[in-house]
Scaffold this motif. Structure first.
Motif: not given
Ligand SMILES: [Zn+2]
Length: 218
Positions: A142, A202, A149-156, A145
């Motif tokens: 990502c 976005n 893990g963050c909201s853009v990558c869905g914490r992945k 981050c």
């Protein structure tokens, strides 16, 4: 890297869009490529991906082949921040004797680092596409981050950027290329998706609303 840039038609045959790419008419994988058919020509459609150009080029030319195909594609999706009934893809493929998965990986890593920066990591994730075997989706770490893990990558910690794989022997069979002699890879990516990730955009609708202030900032 020596790739030829080739155009394909936006109005395609059902054969080139599906059957020639090892997507049989009754196969459930076709549902992933929901399609606009032309009313008066039921065997003609608006291409739902740029991959039909593989069939066209491989029928007309002999290997070695190294080709990219940029262009518009169409799917009957409701328009929202991440979907549009029209968007752009870039298809790429290479066919020759002795082409390996590692050739694909080296090419895509060079591309990903050129676009997203030298410090990103890249990974292949096993996937299914009818026209490649084996198939993989490609993720980069990502860019927001750096993999935490963050909201853009869905914490992945990873972002999917494209699909890829080694060209399925059935595709070679449909175009008359000897699958015992030749191997090849193919990849395809959404142009808007790459731009959205790179520039932190976005909403895909911004590309098509003709607000020149949006376009001029690049
Ligand atoms: Zn992230």
């Amino acid at each position: 890297m020596g790739f030829s840039i080739i155009d394909g038609p936006e109005i395609e045959t059902e054969y080139n869009n599906f059957t020639g790419l090892n997507i049989p008419l009754e196969h459930p994988s076709r549902e992933a490529f929901d399609t606009f058919y032309l009313k008066d020509y039921s065997k003609m459609l608006l291409r739902s991906h740029t991959s039909p150009a593989q069939v066209r080029v491989m029928k007309e030319r002999k290997p070695p082949l190294a080709v990219v195909v940029p262009g518009r594609v169409y799917r009957p999706d409701a328009v929202d921040a991440s979907h549009s009934f029209m968007f752009h893809q870039i298809e790429g493929f290479m066919v020759d004797e002795g082409i390996k998965f590692s050739d694909l990986k080296g090419l895509l890593e060079t591309f990903a680092k050129a676009v997203f920066g030298n410090d990103i990591k890249m990974r292949f994730r096993p996937h299914f596409f009818p026209f490649t075997e084996p198939s993989a989706e490609v993720d980069i770490s990502c860019i927001i981050c750096k993999g935490k893990g963050c909201s853009v990558c869905g914490r992945k910690g990873w972002l999917e950027i494209l699909g890829s794989g080694l060209i399925h022997p059935n595709v070679f069979k449909h175009v008359g290329i000897d699958a015992k002699k030749y191997t090849g890879f193919a990849f395809g990516m959404g142009v808007e998706r790459i731009a959205m990730l790179k520039y932190g955009i976005n909403d895909i609708r911004l590309f098509f609303e003709n607000d020149l202030r949006f376009l001029r900032q690049f």
